[in-house]
Design a protein around this motif. Structure first.
Motif, PDB file in Angstrom:
ATOM      1  N   ARG A 141     -31.903  30.525 -28.145  1.00 18.27           N
ATOM      2  CA  ARG A 141     -31.153  30.880 -26.944  1.00 18.27           C
ATOM      3  C   ARG A 141     -30.152  32.001 -27.212  1.00 18.27           C
ATOM      4  O   ARG A 141     -29.683  32.169 -28.338  1.00 18.27           O
ATOM      5  CB  ARG A 141     -30.389  29.667 -26.400  1.00 18.27           C
ATOM      6  CG  ARG A 141     -31.298  28.561 -25.902  1.00 18.27           C
ATOM      7  CD  ARG A 141     -30.563  27.267 -25.631  1.00 18.27           C
ATOM      8  NE  ARG A 141     -31.507  26.299 -25.089  1.00 18.27           N
ATOM      9  CZ  ARG A 141     -31.530  25.886 -23.825  1.00 18.27           C
ATOM     10  NH1 ARG A 141     -30.607  26.332 -22.984  1.00 18.27           N
ATOM     11  NH2 ARG A 141     -32.435  25.040 -23.412  1.00 18.27           N
ATOM     12  N   VAL A 142     -29.814  32.708 -26.118  1.00 14.83           N
ATOM     13  CA  VAL A 142     -28.733  33.680 -26.143  1.00 14.83           C
ATOM     14  C   VAL A 142     -27.838  33.391 -24.944  1.00 14.83           C
ATOM     15  O   VAL A 142     -28.326  32.914 -23.903  1.00 14.83           O
ATOM     16  CB  VAL A 142     -29.272  35.133 -26.104  1.00 14.83           C
ATOM     17  CG1 VAL A 142     -30.036  35.401 -24.812  1.00 14.83           C
ATOM     18  CG2 VAL A 142     -28.144  36.149 -26.280  1.00 14.83           C
ATOM     19  N   GLY A 143     -26.524  33.622 -25.083  1.00 13.53           N
ATOM     20  CA  GLY A 143     -25.607  33.294 -23.995  1.00 13.53           C
ATOM     21  C   GLY A 143     -24.618  34.405 -23.700  1.00 13.53           C
ATOM     22  O   GLY A 143     -24.202  35.156 -24.599  1.00 13.53           O
ATOM     23  N   PHE A 144     -24.239  34.503 -22.411  1.00 11.56           N
ATOM     24  CA  PHE A 144     -23.333  35.552 -21.940  1.00 11.56           C
ATOM     25  C   PHE A 144     -22.332  34.980 -20.945  1.00 11.56           C
ATOM     26  O   PHE A 144     -22.563  33.954 -20.293  1.00 11.56           O
ATOM     27  CB  PHE A 144     -24.111  36.672 -21.244  1.00 11.56           C
ATOM     28  CG  PHE A 144     -25.046  37.436 -22.121  1.00 11.56           C
ATOM     29  CD1 PHE A 144     -24.615  38.575 -22.792  1.00 11.56           C
ATOM     30  CD2 PHE A 144     -26.353  37.027 -22.288  1.00 11.56           C
ATOM     31  CE1 PHE A 144     -25.474  39.288 -23.603  1.00 11.56           C
ATOM     32  CE2 PHE A 144     -27.232  37.732 -23.095  1.00 11.56           C
ATOM     33  CZ  PHE A 144     -26.791  38.865 -23.754  1.00 11.56           C
ATOM     34  N   LEU A 145     -21.209  35.700 -20.801  1.00 16.23           N
ATOM     35  CA  LEU A 145     -20.206  35.414 -19.776  1.00 16.23           C
ATOM     36  C   LEU A 145     -19.875  36.712 -19.062  1.00 16.23           C
ATOM     37  O   LEU A 145     -19.566  37.719 -19.706  1.00 16.23           O
ATOM     38  CB  LEU A 145     -18.937  34.839 -20.413  1.00 16.23           C
ATOM     39  CG  LEU A 145     -17.706  34.725 -19.501  1.00 16.23           C
ATOM     40  CD1 LEU A 145     -17.958  33.686 -18.407  1.00 16.23           C
ATOM     41  CD2 LEU A 145     -16.470  34.353 -20.323  1.00 16.23           C
ATOM     42  N   CYS A 146     -19.944  36.697 -17.733  1.00 13.18           N
ATOM     43  CA  CYS A 146     -19.594  37.867 -16.916  1.00 13.18           C
ATOM     44  C   CYS A 146     -18.481  37.476 -15.960  1.00 13.18           C
ATOM     45  O   CYS A 146     -18.596  36.492 -15.223  1.00 13.18           O
ATOM     46  CB  CYS A 146     -20.816  38.344 -16.127  1.00 13.18           C
ATOM     47  SG  CYS A 146     -20.442  39.671 -14.950  1.00 13.18           S
ATOM     48  N   GLN A 147     -17.387  38.238 -15.974  1.00 15.10           N
ATOM     49  CA  GLN A 147     -16.283  38.039 -15.044  1.00 15.10           C
ATOM     50  C   GLN A 147     -15.967  39.375 -14.382  1.00 15.10           C
ATOM     51  O   GLN A 147     -15.667  40.358 -15.072  1.00 15.10           O
ATOM     52  CB  GLN A 147     -15.054  37.484 -15.768  1.00 15.10           C
ATOM     53  CG  GLN A 147     -15.276  36.082 -16.335  1.00 15.10           C
ATOM     54  CD  GLN A 147     -14.086  35.551 -17.099  1.00 15.10           C
ATOM     55  OE1 GLN A 147     -13.643  36.145 -18.080  1.00 15.10           O
ATOM     56  NE2 GLN A 147     -13.559  34.428 -16.649  1.00 15.10           N
ATOM     57  N   THR A 148     -16.033  39.401 -13.059  1.00 16.87           N
ATOM     58  CA  THR A 148     -15.823  40.654 -12.346  1.00 16.87           C
ATOM     59  C   THR A 148     -15.284  40.360 -10.944  1.00 16.87           C
ATOM     60  O   THR A 148     -15.121  39.200 -10.554  1.00 16.87           O
ATOM     61  CB  THR A 148     -17.146  41.457 -12.269  1.00 16.87           C
ATOM     62  OG1 THR A 148     -16.872  42.771 -11.808  1.00 16.87           O
ATOM     63  CG2 THR A 148     -18.151  40.791 -11.339  1.00 16.87           C
ATOM     64  N   THR A 149     -14.998  41.421 -10.200  1.00 13.36           N
ATOM     65  CA  THR A 149     -14.537  41.301  -8.811  1.00 13.36           C
ATOM     66  C   THR A 149     -15.399  42.198  -7.933  1.00 13.36           C
ATOM     67  O   THR A 149     -15.659  43.358  -8.281  1.00 13.36           O
ATOM     68  CB  THR A 149     -13.058  41.715  -8.684  1.00 13.36           C
ATOM     69  OG1 THR A 149     -12.262  40.874  -9.527  1.00 13.36           O
ATOM     70  CG2 THR A 149     -12.588  41.578  -7.239  1.00 13.36           C
ATOM     71  N   LEU A 150     -15.839  41.662  -6.794  1.00 17.55           N
ATOM     72  CA  LEU A 150     -16.623  42.424  -5.829  1.00 17.55           C
ATOM     73  C   LEU A 150     -15.913  42.412  -4.482  1.00 17.55           C
ATOM     74  O   LEU A 150     -15.198  41.447  -4.165  1.00 17.55           O
ATOM     75  CB  LEU A 150     -18.018  41.808  -5.655  1.00 17.55           C
ATOM     76  CG  LEU A 150     -18.899  41.713  -6.906  1.00 17.55           C
ATOM     77  CD1 LEU A 150     -20.158  40.913  -6.585  1.00 17.55           C
ATOM     78  CD2 LEU A 150     -19.258  43.095  -7.422  1.00 17.55           C
ATOM     79  N   LYS A 151     -16.114  43.463  -3.693  1.00 19.37           N
ATOM     80  CA  LYS A 151     -15.606  43.487  -2.322  1.00 19.37           C
ATOM     81  C   LYS A 151     -16.724  43.067  -1.380  1.00 19.37           C
ATOM     82  O   LYS A 151     -17.773  43.723  -1.335  1.00 19.37           O
ATOM     83  CB  LYS A 151     -15.108  44.888  -1.958  1.00 19.37           C
ATOM     84  CG  LYS A 151     -13.744  45.225  -2.485  1.00 19.37           C
ATOM     85  CD  LYS A 151     -13.200  46.481  -1.813  1.00 19.37           C
ATOM     86  CE  LYS A 151     -11.746  46.720  -2.217  1.00 19.37           C
ATOM     87  NZ  LYS A 151     -11.177  47.869  -1.480  1.00 19.37           N
ATOM     88  N   ARG A 152     -16.494  42.013  -0.618  1.00 20.40           N
ATOM     89  CA  ARG A 152     -17.539  41.539   0.290  1.00 20.40           C
ATOM     90  C   ARG A 152     -17.820  42.550   1.396  1.00 20.40           C
ATOM     91  O   ARG A 152     -18.948  42.654   1.885  1.00 20.40           O
ATOM     92  CB  ARG A 152     -17.193  40.164   0.850  1.00 20.40           C
ATOM     93  CG  ARG A 152     -15.946  40.090   1.738  1.00 20.40           C
ATOM     94  CD  ARG A 152     -15.677  38.629   2.097  1.00 20.40           C
ATOM     95  NE  ARG A 152     -14.480  38.443   2.900  1.00 20.40           N
ATOM     96  CZ  ARG A 152     -14.468  38.290   4.224  1.00 20.40           C
ATOM     97  NH1 ARG A 152     -15.595  38.354   4.921  1.00 20.40           N
ATOM     98  NH2 ARG A 152     -13.338  38.107   4.875  1.00 20.40           N
TER      99      ARG A 152
END
Length: 197
Positions: free
Chosen positions: A159-170
């Motif tokens: 397995r490989v693992g990632f974390l993504c944290q971001t902000t989007l404008k709806r």
């Protein structure tokens, strides 16, 4: 002593082949839905944040930690699987004012390029640029994927693992209902494991 012309030619072909062949080949992984979390947060009246998640996600990853140029990320989320732990609110979010899941059943992302950087804590970050499609609107975004690691698991797989944290404008995706009382900026956190095929 003169070198054999055939030997010189063979060496040249070999050298060209080495230059044309990447140092490593990307490996194929499939996202494990049971170990994938897609969470969002949004301001309500400026007094609190409402949190929710999508319960159904799938995707594939082509990954070589040393060669971002060969990496690819593809995701699909079932928009109707959103859950904020409030049935009435969830039905509203699935409706025409927000996600309109009957007309736009999927949220998708497909990468076009990947660049590798290093975070302040020394961890590898893969900045994944690609097309995010949501609510029928497509936008180019760059998602920072923090590399959490890879290796064999107790499930007899790799397995490989990632974390993504971001902000989007709806509003960038055509969801403008009650922007103001309900925030425009949406915090997004996605963490996932992908299993080598």
């Amino acid at each position: 002593m003169r070198a054999n012309p055939l030997t010189i030619a063979a060496a040249a072909v070999f050298a060209v082949g080495q230059l044309a062949t990447p140092s490593a080949r990307a490996e194929s992984f499939g996202i494990d839905p049971a170990h994938t979390s897609a969470v969002f947060s949004i301001s309500h009246l400026g007094y609190s944040y409402t949190y929710g998640m999508f319960r159904e996600a799938s995707g594939t990853v082509e990954f070589d930690k040393d060669d971002p140029a060969v990496c690819q990320f593809q995701f699909a989320i079932n928009a109707a699987s959103l859950d904020t732990m409030n049935e009435k609110r969830d039905e509203h979010l699935r409706g025409a004012d927000f996600f309109n899941v009957k007309q736009f059943p999927q949220i998708t992302f497909e990468s076009s390029s990947v660049e590798k950087t290093t975070g302040a804590d020394g961890k590898a970050i893969y900045n994944v640029t690609g097309t995010l499609t949501m609510h029928g609107e497509s936008r180019e975004v760059t998602l920072p994927m923090e590399y959490l690691g890879e290796g064999s698991s107790p499930f007899n797989d790799y397995r490989v693992g990632f974390l993504c944290q971001t902000t989007l404008k709806r509003s960038d995706f055509g969801m403008e209902f009650m922007v103001g009382p309900i925030g425009d900026n949406v915090g997004v956190t996605v963490s996932f494991e992908a299993v080598r095929k």
